[in-house]
Scaffold this motif. Structure first.
Motif, short mmCIF file in Angstrom:
data_model
loop_
_atom_site.label_atom_id
_atom_site.label_comp_id
_atom_site.label_asym_id
_atom_site.label_seq_id
_atom_site.Cartn_x
_atom_site.Cartn_y
_atom_site.Cartn_z
N TRP A 1 -16.37 -1.13 18.97
CA TRP A 1 -17.72 -1.69 18.96
C TRP A 1 -18.47 -2.08 17.80
O TRP A 1 -19.32 -2.48 17.41
N PHE A 2 -18.16 -0.74 16.98
CA PHE A 2 -19.06 -0.24 15.96
C PHE A 2 -18.82 -1.28 14.68
O PHE A 2 -17.76 -1.81 14.44
N TYR A 3 -20.07 -1.43 13.81
CA TYR A 3 -19.85 -2.27 12.76
C TYR A 3 -19.02 -2.04 11.47
O TYR A 3 -18.23 -2.57 10.88
N ALA A 4 -18.38 -0.63 11.43
CA ALA A 4 -17.76 0.21 10.36
C ALA A 4 -16.09 -0.04 11.00
O ALA A 4 -15.22 0.31 10.06
N VAL A 5 -15.97 -0.67 12.17
CA VAL A 5 -14.77 -0.42 12.72
C VAL A 5 -13.45 -1.23 12.04
O VAL A 5 -12.46 -0.74 11.73
N ASN A 6 -13.90 -2.56 11.28
CA ASN A 6 -12.78 -3.07 10.77
C ASN A 6 -12.61 -2.22 9.26
O ASN A 6 -11.36 -2.44 8.85
N SER A 7 -13.43 -1.79 8.69
CA SER A 7 -13.28 -0.82 7.58
C SER A 7 -12.41 0.25 8.04
O SER A 7 -11.40 0.86 7.10
N ARG B 1 -4.66 1.60 8.81
CA ARG B 1 -3.38 0.82 9.01
C ARG B 1 -2.64 0.94 7.62
O ARG B 1 -1.23 0.89 7.70
N ASN B 2 -3.26 1.03 6.68
CA ASN B 2 -2.59 0.83 5.27
C ASN B 2 -2.63 2.24 4.41
O ASN B 2 -2.29 2.17 3.29
N GLY B 3 -3.15 3.18 4.91
CA GLY B 3 -3.30 4.52 4.49
C GLY B 3 -4.15 4.64 3.24
O GLY B 3 -3.68 5.11 2.13
N MET B 4 -5.29 3.85 3.25
CA MET B 4 -6.15 3.98 2.22
C MET B 4 -7.42 4.89 2.45
O MET B 4 -8.16 4.68 3.19
N PRO C 1 0.76 -1.25 0.02
CA PRO C 1 0.20 0.02 -0.02
C PRO C 1 1.12 1.33 -0.02
O PRO C 1 0.53 2.26 -0.39
N ALA C 2 1.99 1.22 0.59
CA ALA C 2 2.83 2.35 0.84
C ALA C 2 3.48 2.81 -0.83
O ALA C 2 3.71 3.95 -0.99
N GLU C 3 3.31 1.91 -1.93
CA GLU C 3 3.70 2.37 -2.86
C GLU C 3 2.64 2.83 -4.05
O GLU C 3 2.85 3.09 -5.21
N LEU C 4 1.23 2.73 -3.37
CA LEU C 4 0.07 3.31 -4.39
C LEU C 4 -0.49 4.61 -3.84
O LEU C 4 -0.33 4.94 -2.54
N PRO C 5 -1.20 5.42 -4.47
CA PRO C 5 -1.52 6.57 -4.13
C PRO C 5 -2.63 6.22 -3.10
O PRO C 5 -3.42 5.44 -3.28
N ALA C 6 -2.85 7.10 -2.02
CA ALA C 6 -3.69 6.64 -0.98
C ALA C 6 -5.23 6.66 -1.64
O ALA C 6 -6.16 5.74 -1.04
N TYR C 7 -5.55 7.72 -2.38
CA TYR C 7 -6.93 7.56 -3.02
C TYR C 7 -7.07 6.53 -4.12
O TYR C 7 -8.33 6.47 -4.34
#
Length: 404
Positions: free
Chosen positions: A137-143, A149-152, A92-98
């Motif tokens: 606890w939230f449903y969206a926490v994994n996303s 963590r990956n700068g996405m 991921p560090a090698e790709l544009p964040a967006y």
């Protein structure tokens, strides 16, 4: 022309194997991951069995700063994402964040984290409650945690539709790829094997009370008495086929079709929407029923629901018209994680020319299904249908197929 969307990376955490190779080896051989719950004492509950992910020590994989702010499901999801990205050959560090987005599903969110903090609130006071309770606890926490963590920073989201959610998330990831985002992390990991989560699951009245691991979860069996819950799932890396080929990536297969419906209100006498979801997925993939080599069943393990699924399959494919398998009899139902794990299994079936088994089940002939039994079945798999249904009437179907 609509872009083909393919899977280039897999990250798996399942009750019968941690990591893709360990999981697939266990699944091929029929290794059971269901047993008596060890994460808490289940003696006072009607249901005592679950599929627990073995041997996972988060501290071996994640920085110490993440441990206090994450639930078990998020830790599993973060590590599975690391594995999937490595498998895809993406840094991921090698790709544009967006250029990178995240779409996952969740059935219940971080229940164990929430339970622990609520216990602190009522037993010790509000000053002892972690600030991380606001999101862990939230449903969206994994996303959210995967993207941080990956700068996405590309298009992201979460889908909540119980067991159907994992397929819905992958389908939404496919839409985002087609709209121009180069890489989408998708799939789902769920983990609600804790007292609070267990009470919520008992309320569905769909869990078996059998205490025998090999006779508890028996979809399409005359002795079916409900399902065994489990934790885990799979994270998938999605890309356009053009992009994947351009960088010389390994391609597991294509997400070629998707359909989703909602069941009518109970008591109306109207047909379940599952058959329609299957037909929509086939039409989206531009395939006919004869093109499907195997169906990965939802496999509710509840006789009434099994009959509905069997009727939908025989309506579309004919009596015993297609091999049907339910490898989740080795893991339990992983809620939103189940569909992505079945997609991963379907892709590995294509690669290995092998349909995984449905262990422990003695198929009831009245369902009129060609159910793959205790042994894997060698087969040339070019296209597979994956089904998932969520509590409350959600139906989802995904077609995956080989890419030449």
């Amino acid at each position: 022309m609509t872009a083909s969307v393919v899977v280039t990376g897999l990250g798996i955490a399942a009750p019968n194997g941690l990591g893709t190779r360990e999981f697939w080896s266990a699944t091929r051989s029929g290794k059971n991951g269901i047993g008596r719950i060890t994460r808490f004492d289940p003696a006072s509950y009607p249901s005592t069995l679950a599929g627990e992910v073995p041997g996972f020590v988060a501290e071996d994989h994640l920085p110490s700063r993440l441990i206090p702010q994450t639930d078990r499901m998020t830790r599993l999801a973060l590590v599975a994402t690391d594995w999937a990205l490595k498998d895809a050959g993406i840094d991921p560090a090698e790709l544009p964040a967006y250029d990178m987005g995240v779409v996952t599903a969740s059935s219940s969110g971080g229940f164990e984290f929430g339970q622990n903090e609520l216990q602190k609130l009522w037993s010790q006071g509000s000053q002892y409650v972690s600030a991380y309770q606001s999101f862990a606890w939230f449903y969206a926490v994994n996303s959210g945690q995967i993207s941080i963590r990956n700068g996405m920073k590309g298009p992201s989201g979460v889908v909540v539709s119980d067991q159907a959610g994992g397929l819905d998330a992958v389908a939404h990831g496919r839409r985002l790829i087609r709209k121009g985002t180069p890489v989408i992390v998708s799939g789902a990991i769920d983990a609600s094997v804790c007292p609070w989560g267990w009470v919520a699951q008992q309320a569905s009245e769909r869990l078996t009370d059998s205490a025998e691991p090999t006779r508890a979860y028996l979809p399409f069996d005359a002795d079916a008495s409900g399902h065994v819950p489990g934790e885990g799932g799979a994270i998938l890396i999605l890309e356009s086929a053009e992009s994947a080929r351009g960088r010389g990536a390994r391609i597991y297969g294509e997400i070629s079709g998707y359909g989703a419906t909602f069941d009518p209100r109970p008591g109306t006498g109207r047909e379940s929407g599952l058959r329609r979801a299957i037909e929509l997925a086939l039409a989206d993939a531009e395939l006919t029923p004869k093109d499907i080599d195997v169906v990965f069943a939802d496999a509710a393990g509840v006789p009434e629901l099994d009959r509905v699924e069997a009727a939908a399959l025989t309506s579309v494919f004919g009596v015993r018209g297609v091999p049907v398998t339910a490898p989740k009899t080795m893991t339990g139902r992983l809620y939103s994680g189940a569909g992505p794990l079945d997609i991963a299994s379907a892709l590995l079936s294509i690669e290995d020319r092998l349909i995984p088994p449905t262990v422990h089940v003695a198929a009831d002939e009245t369902y009129a299904l060609d159910l793959v039994g205790a042994q894997p079945r060698p087969a040339r798999v070019r296209a597979a249908l994956v089904l998932a249904r969520g509590y409350g009437g959600f139906n989802s179907a995904v077609v995956v197929r080989a890419v030449d």
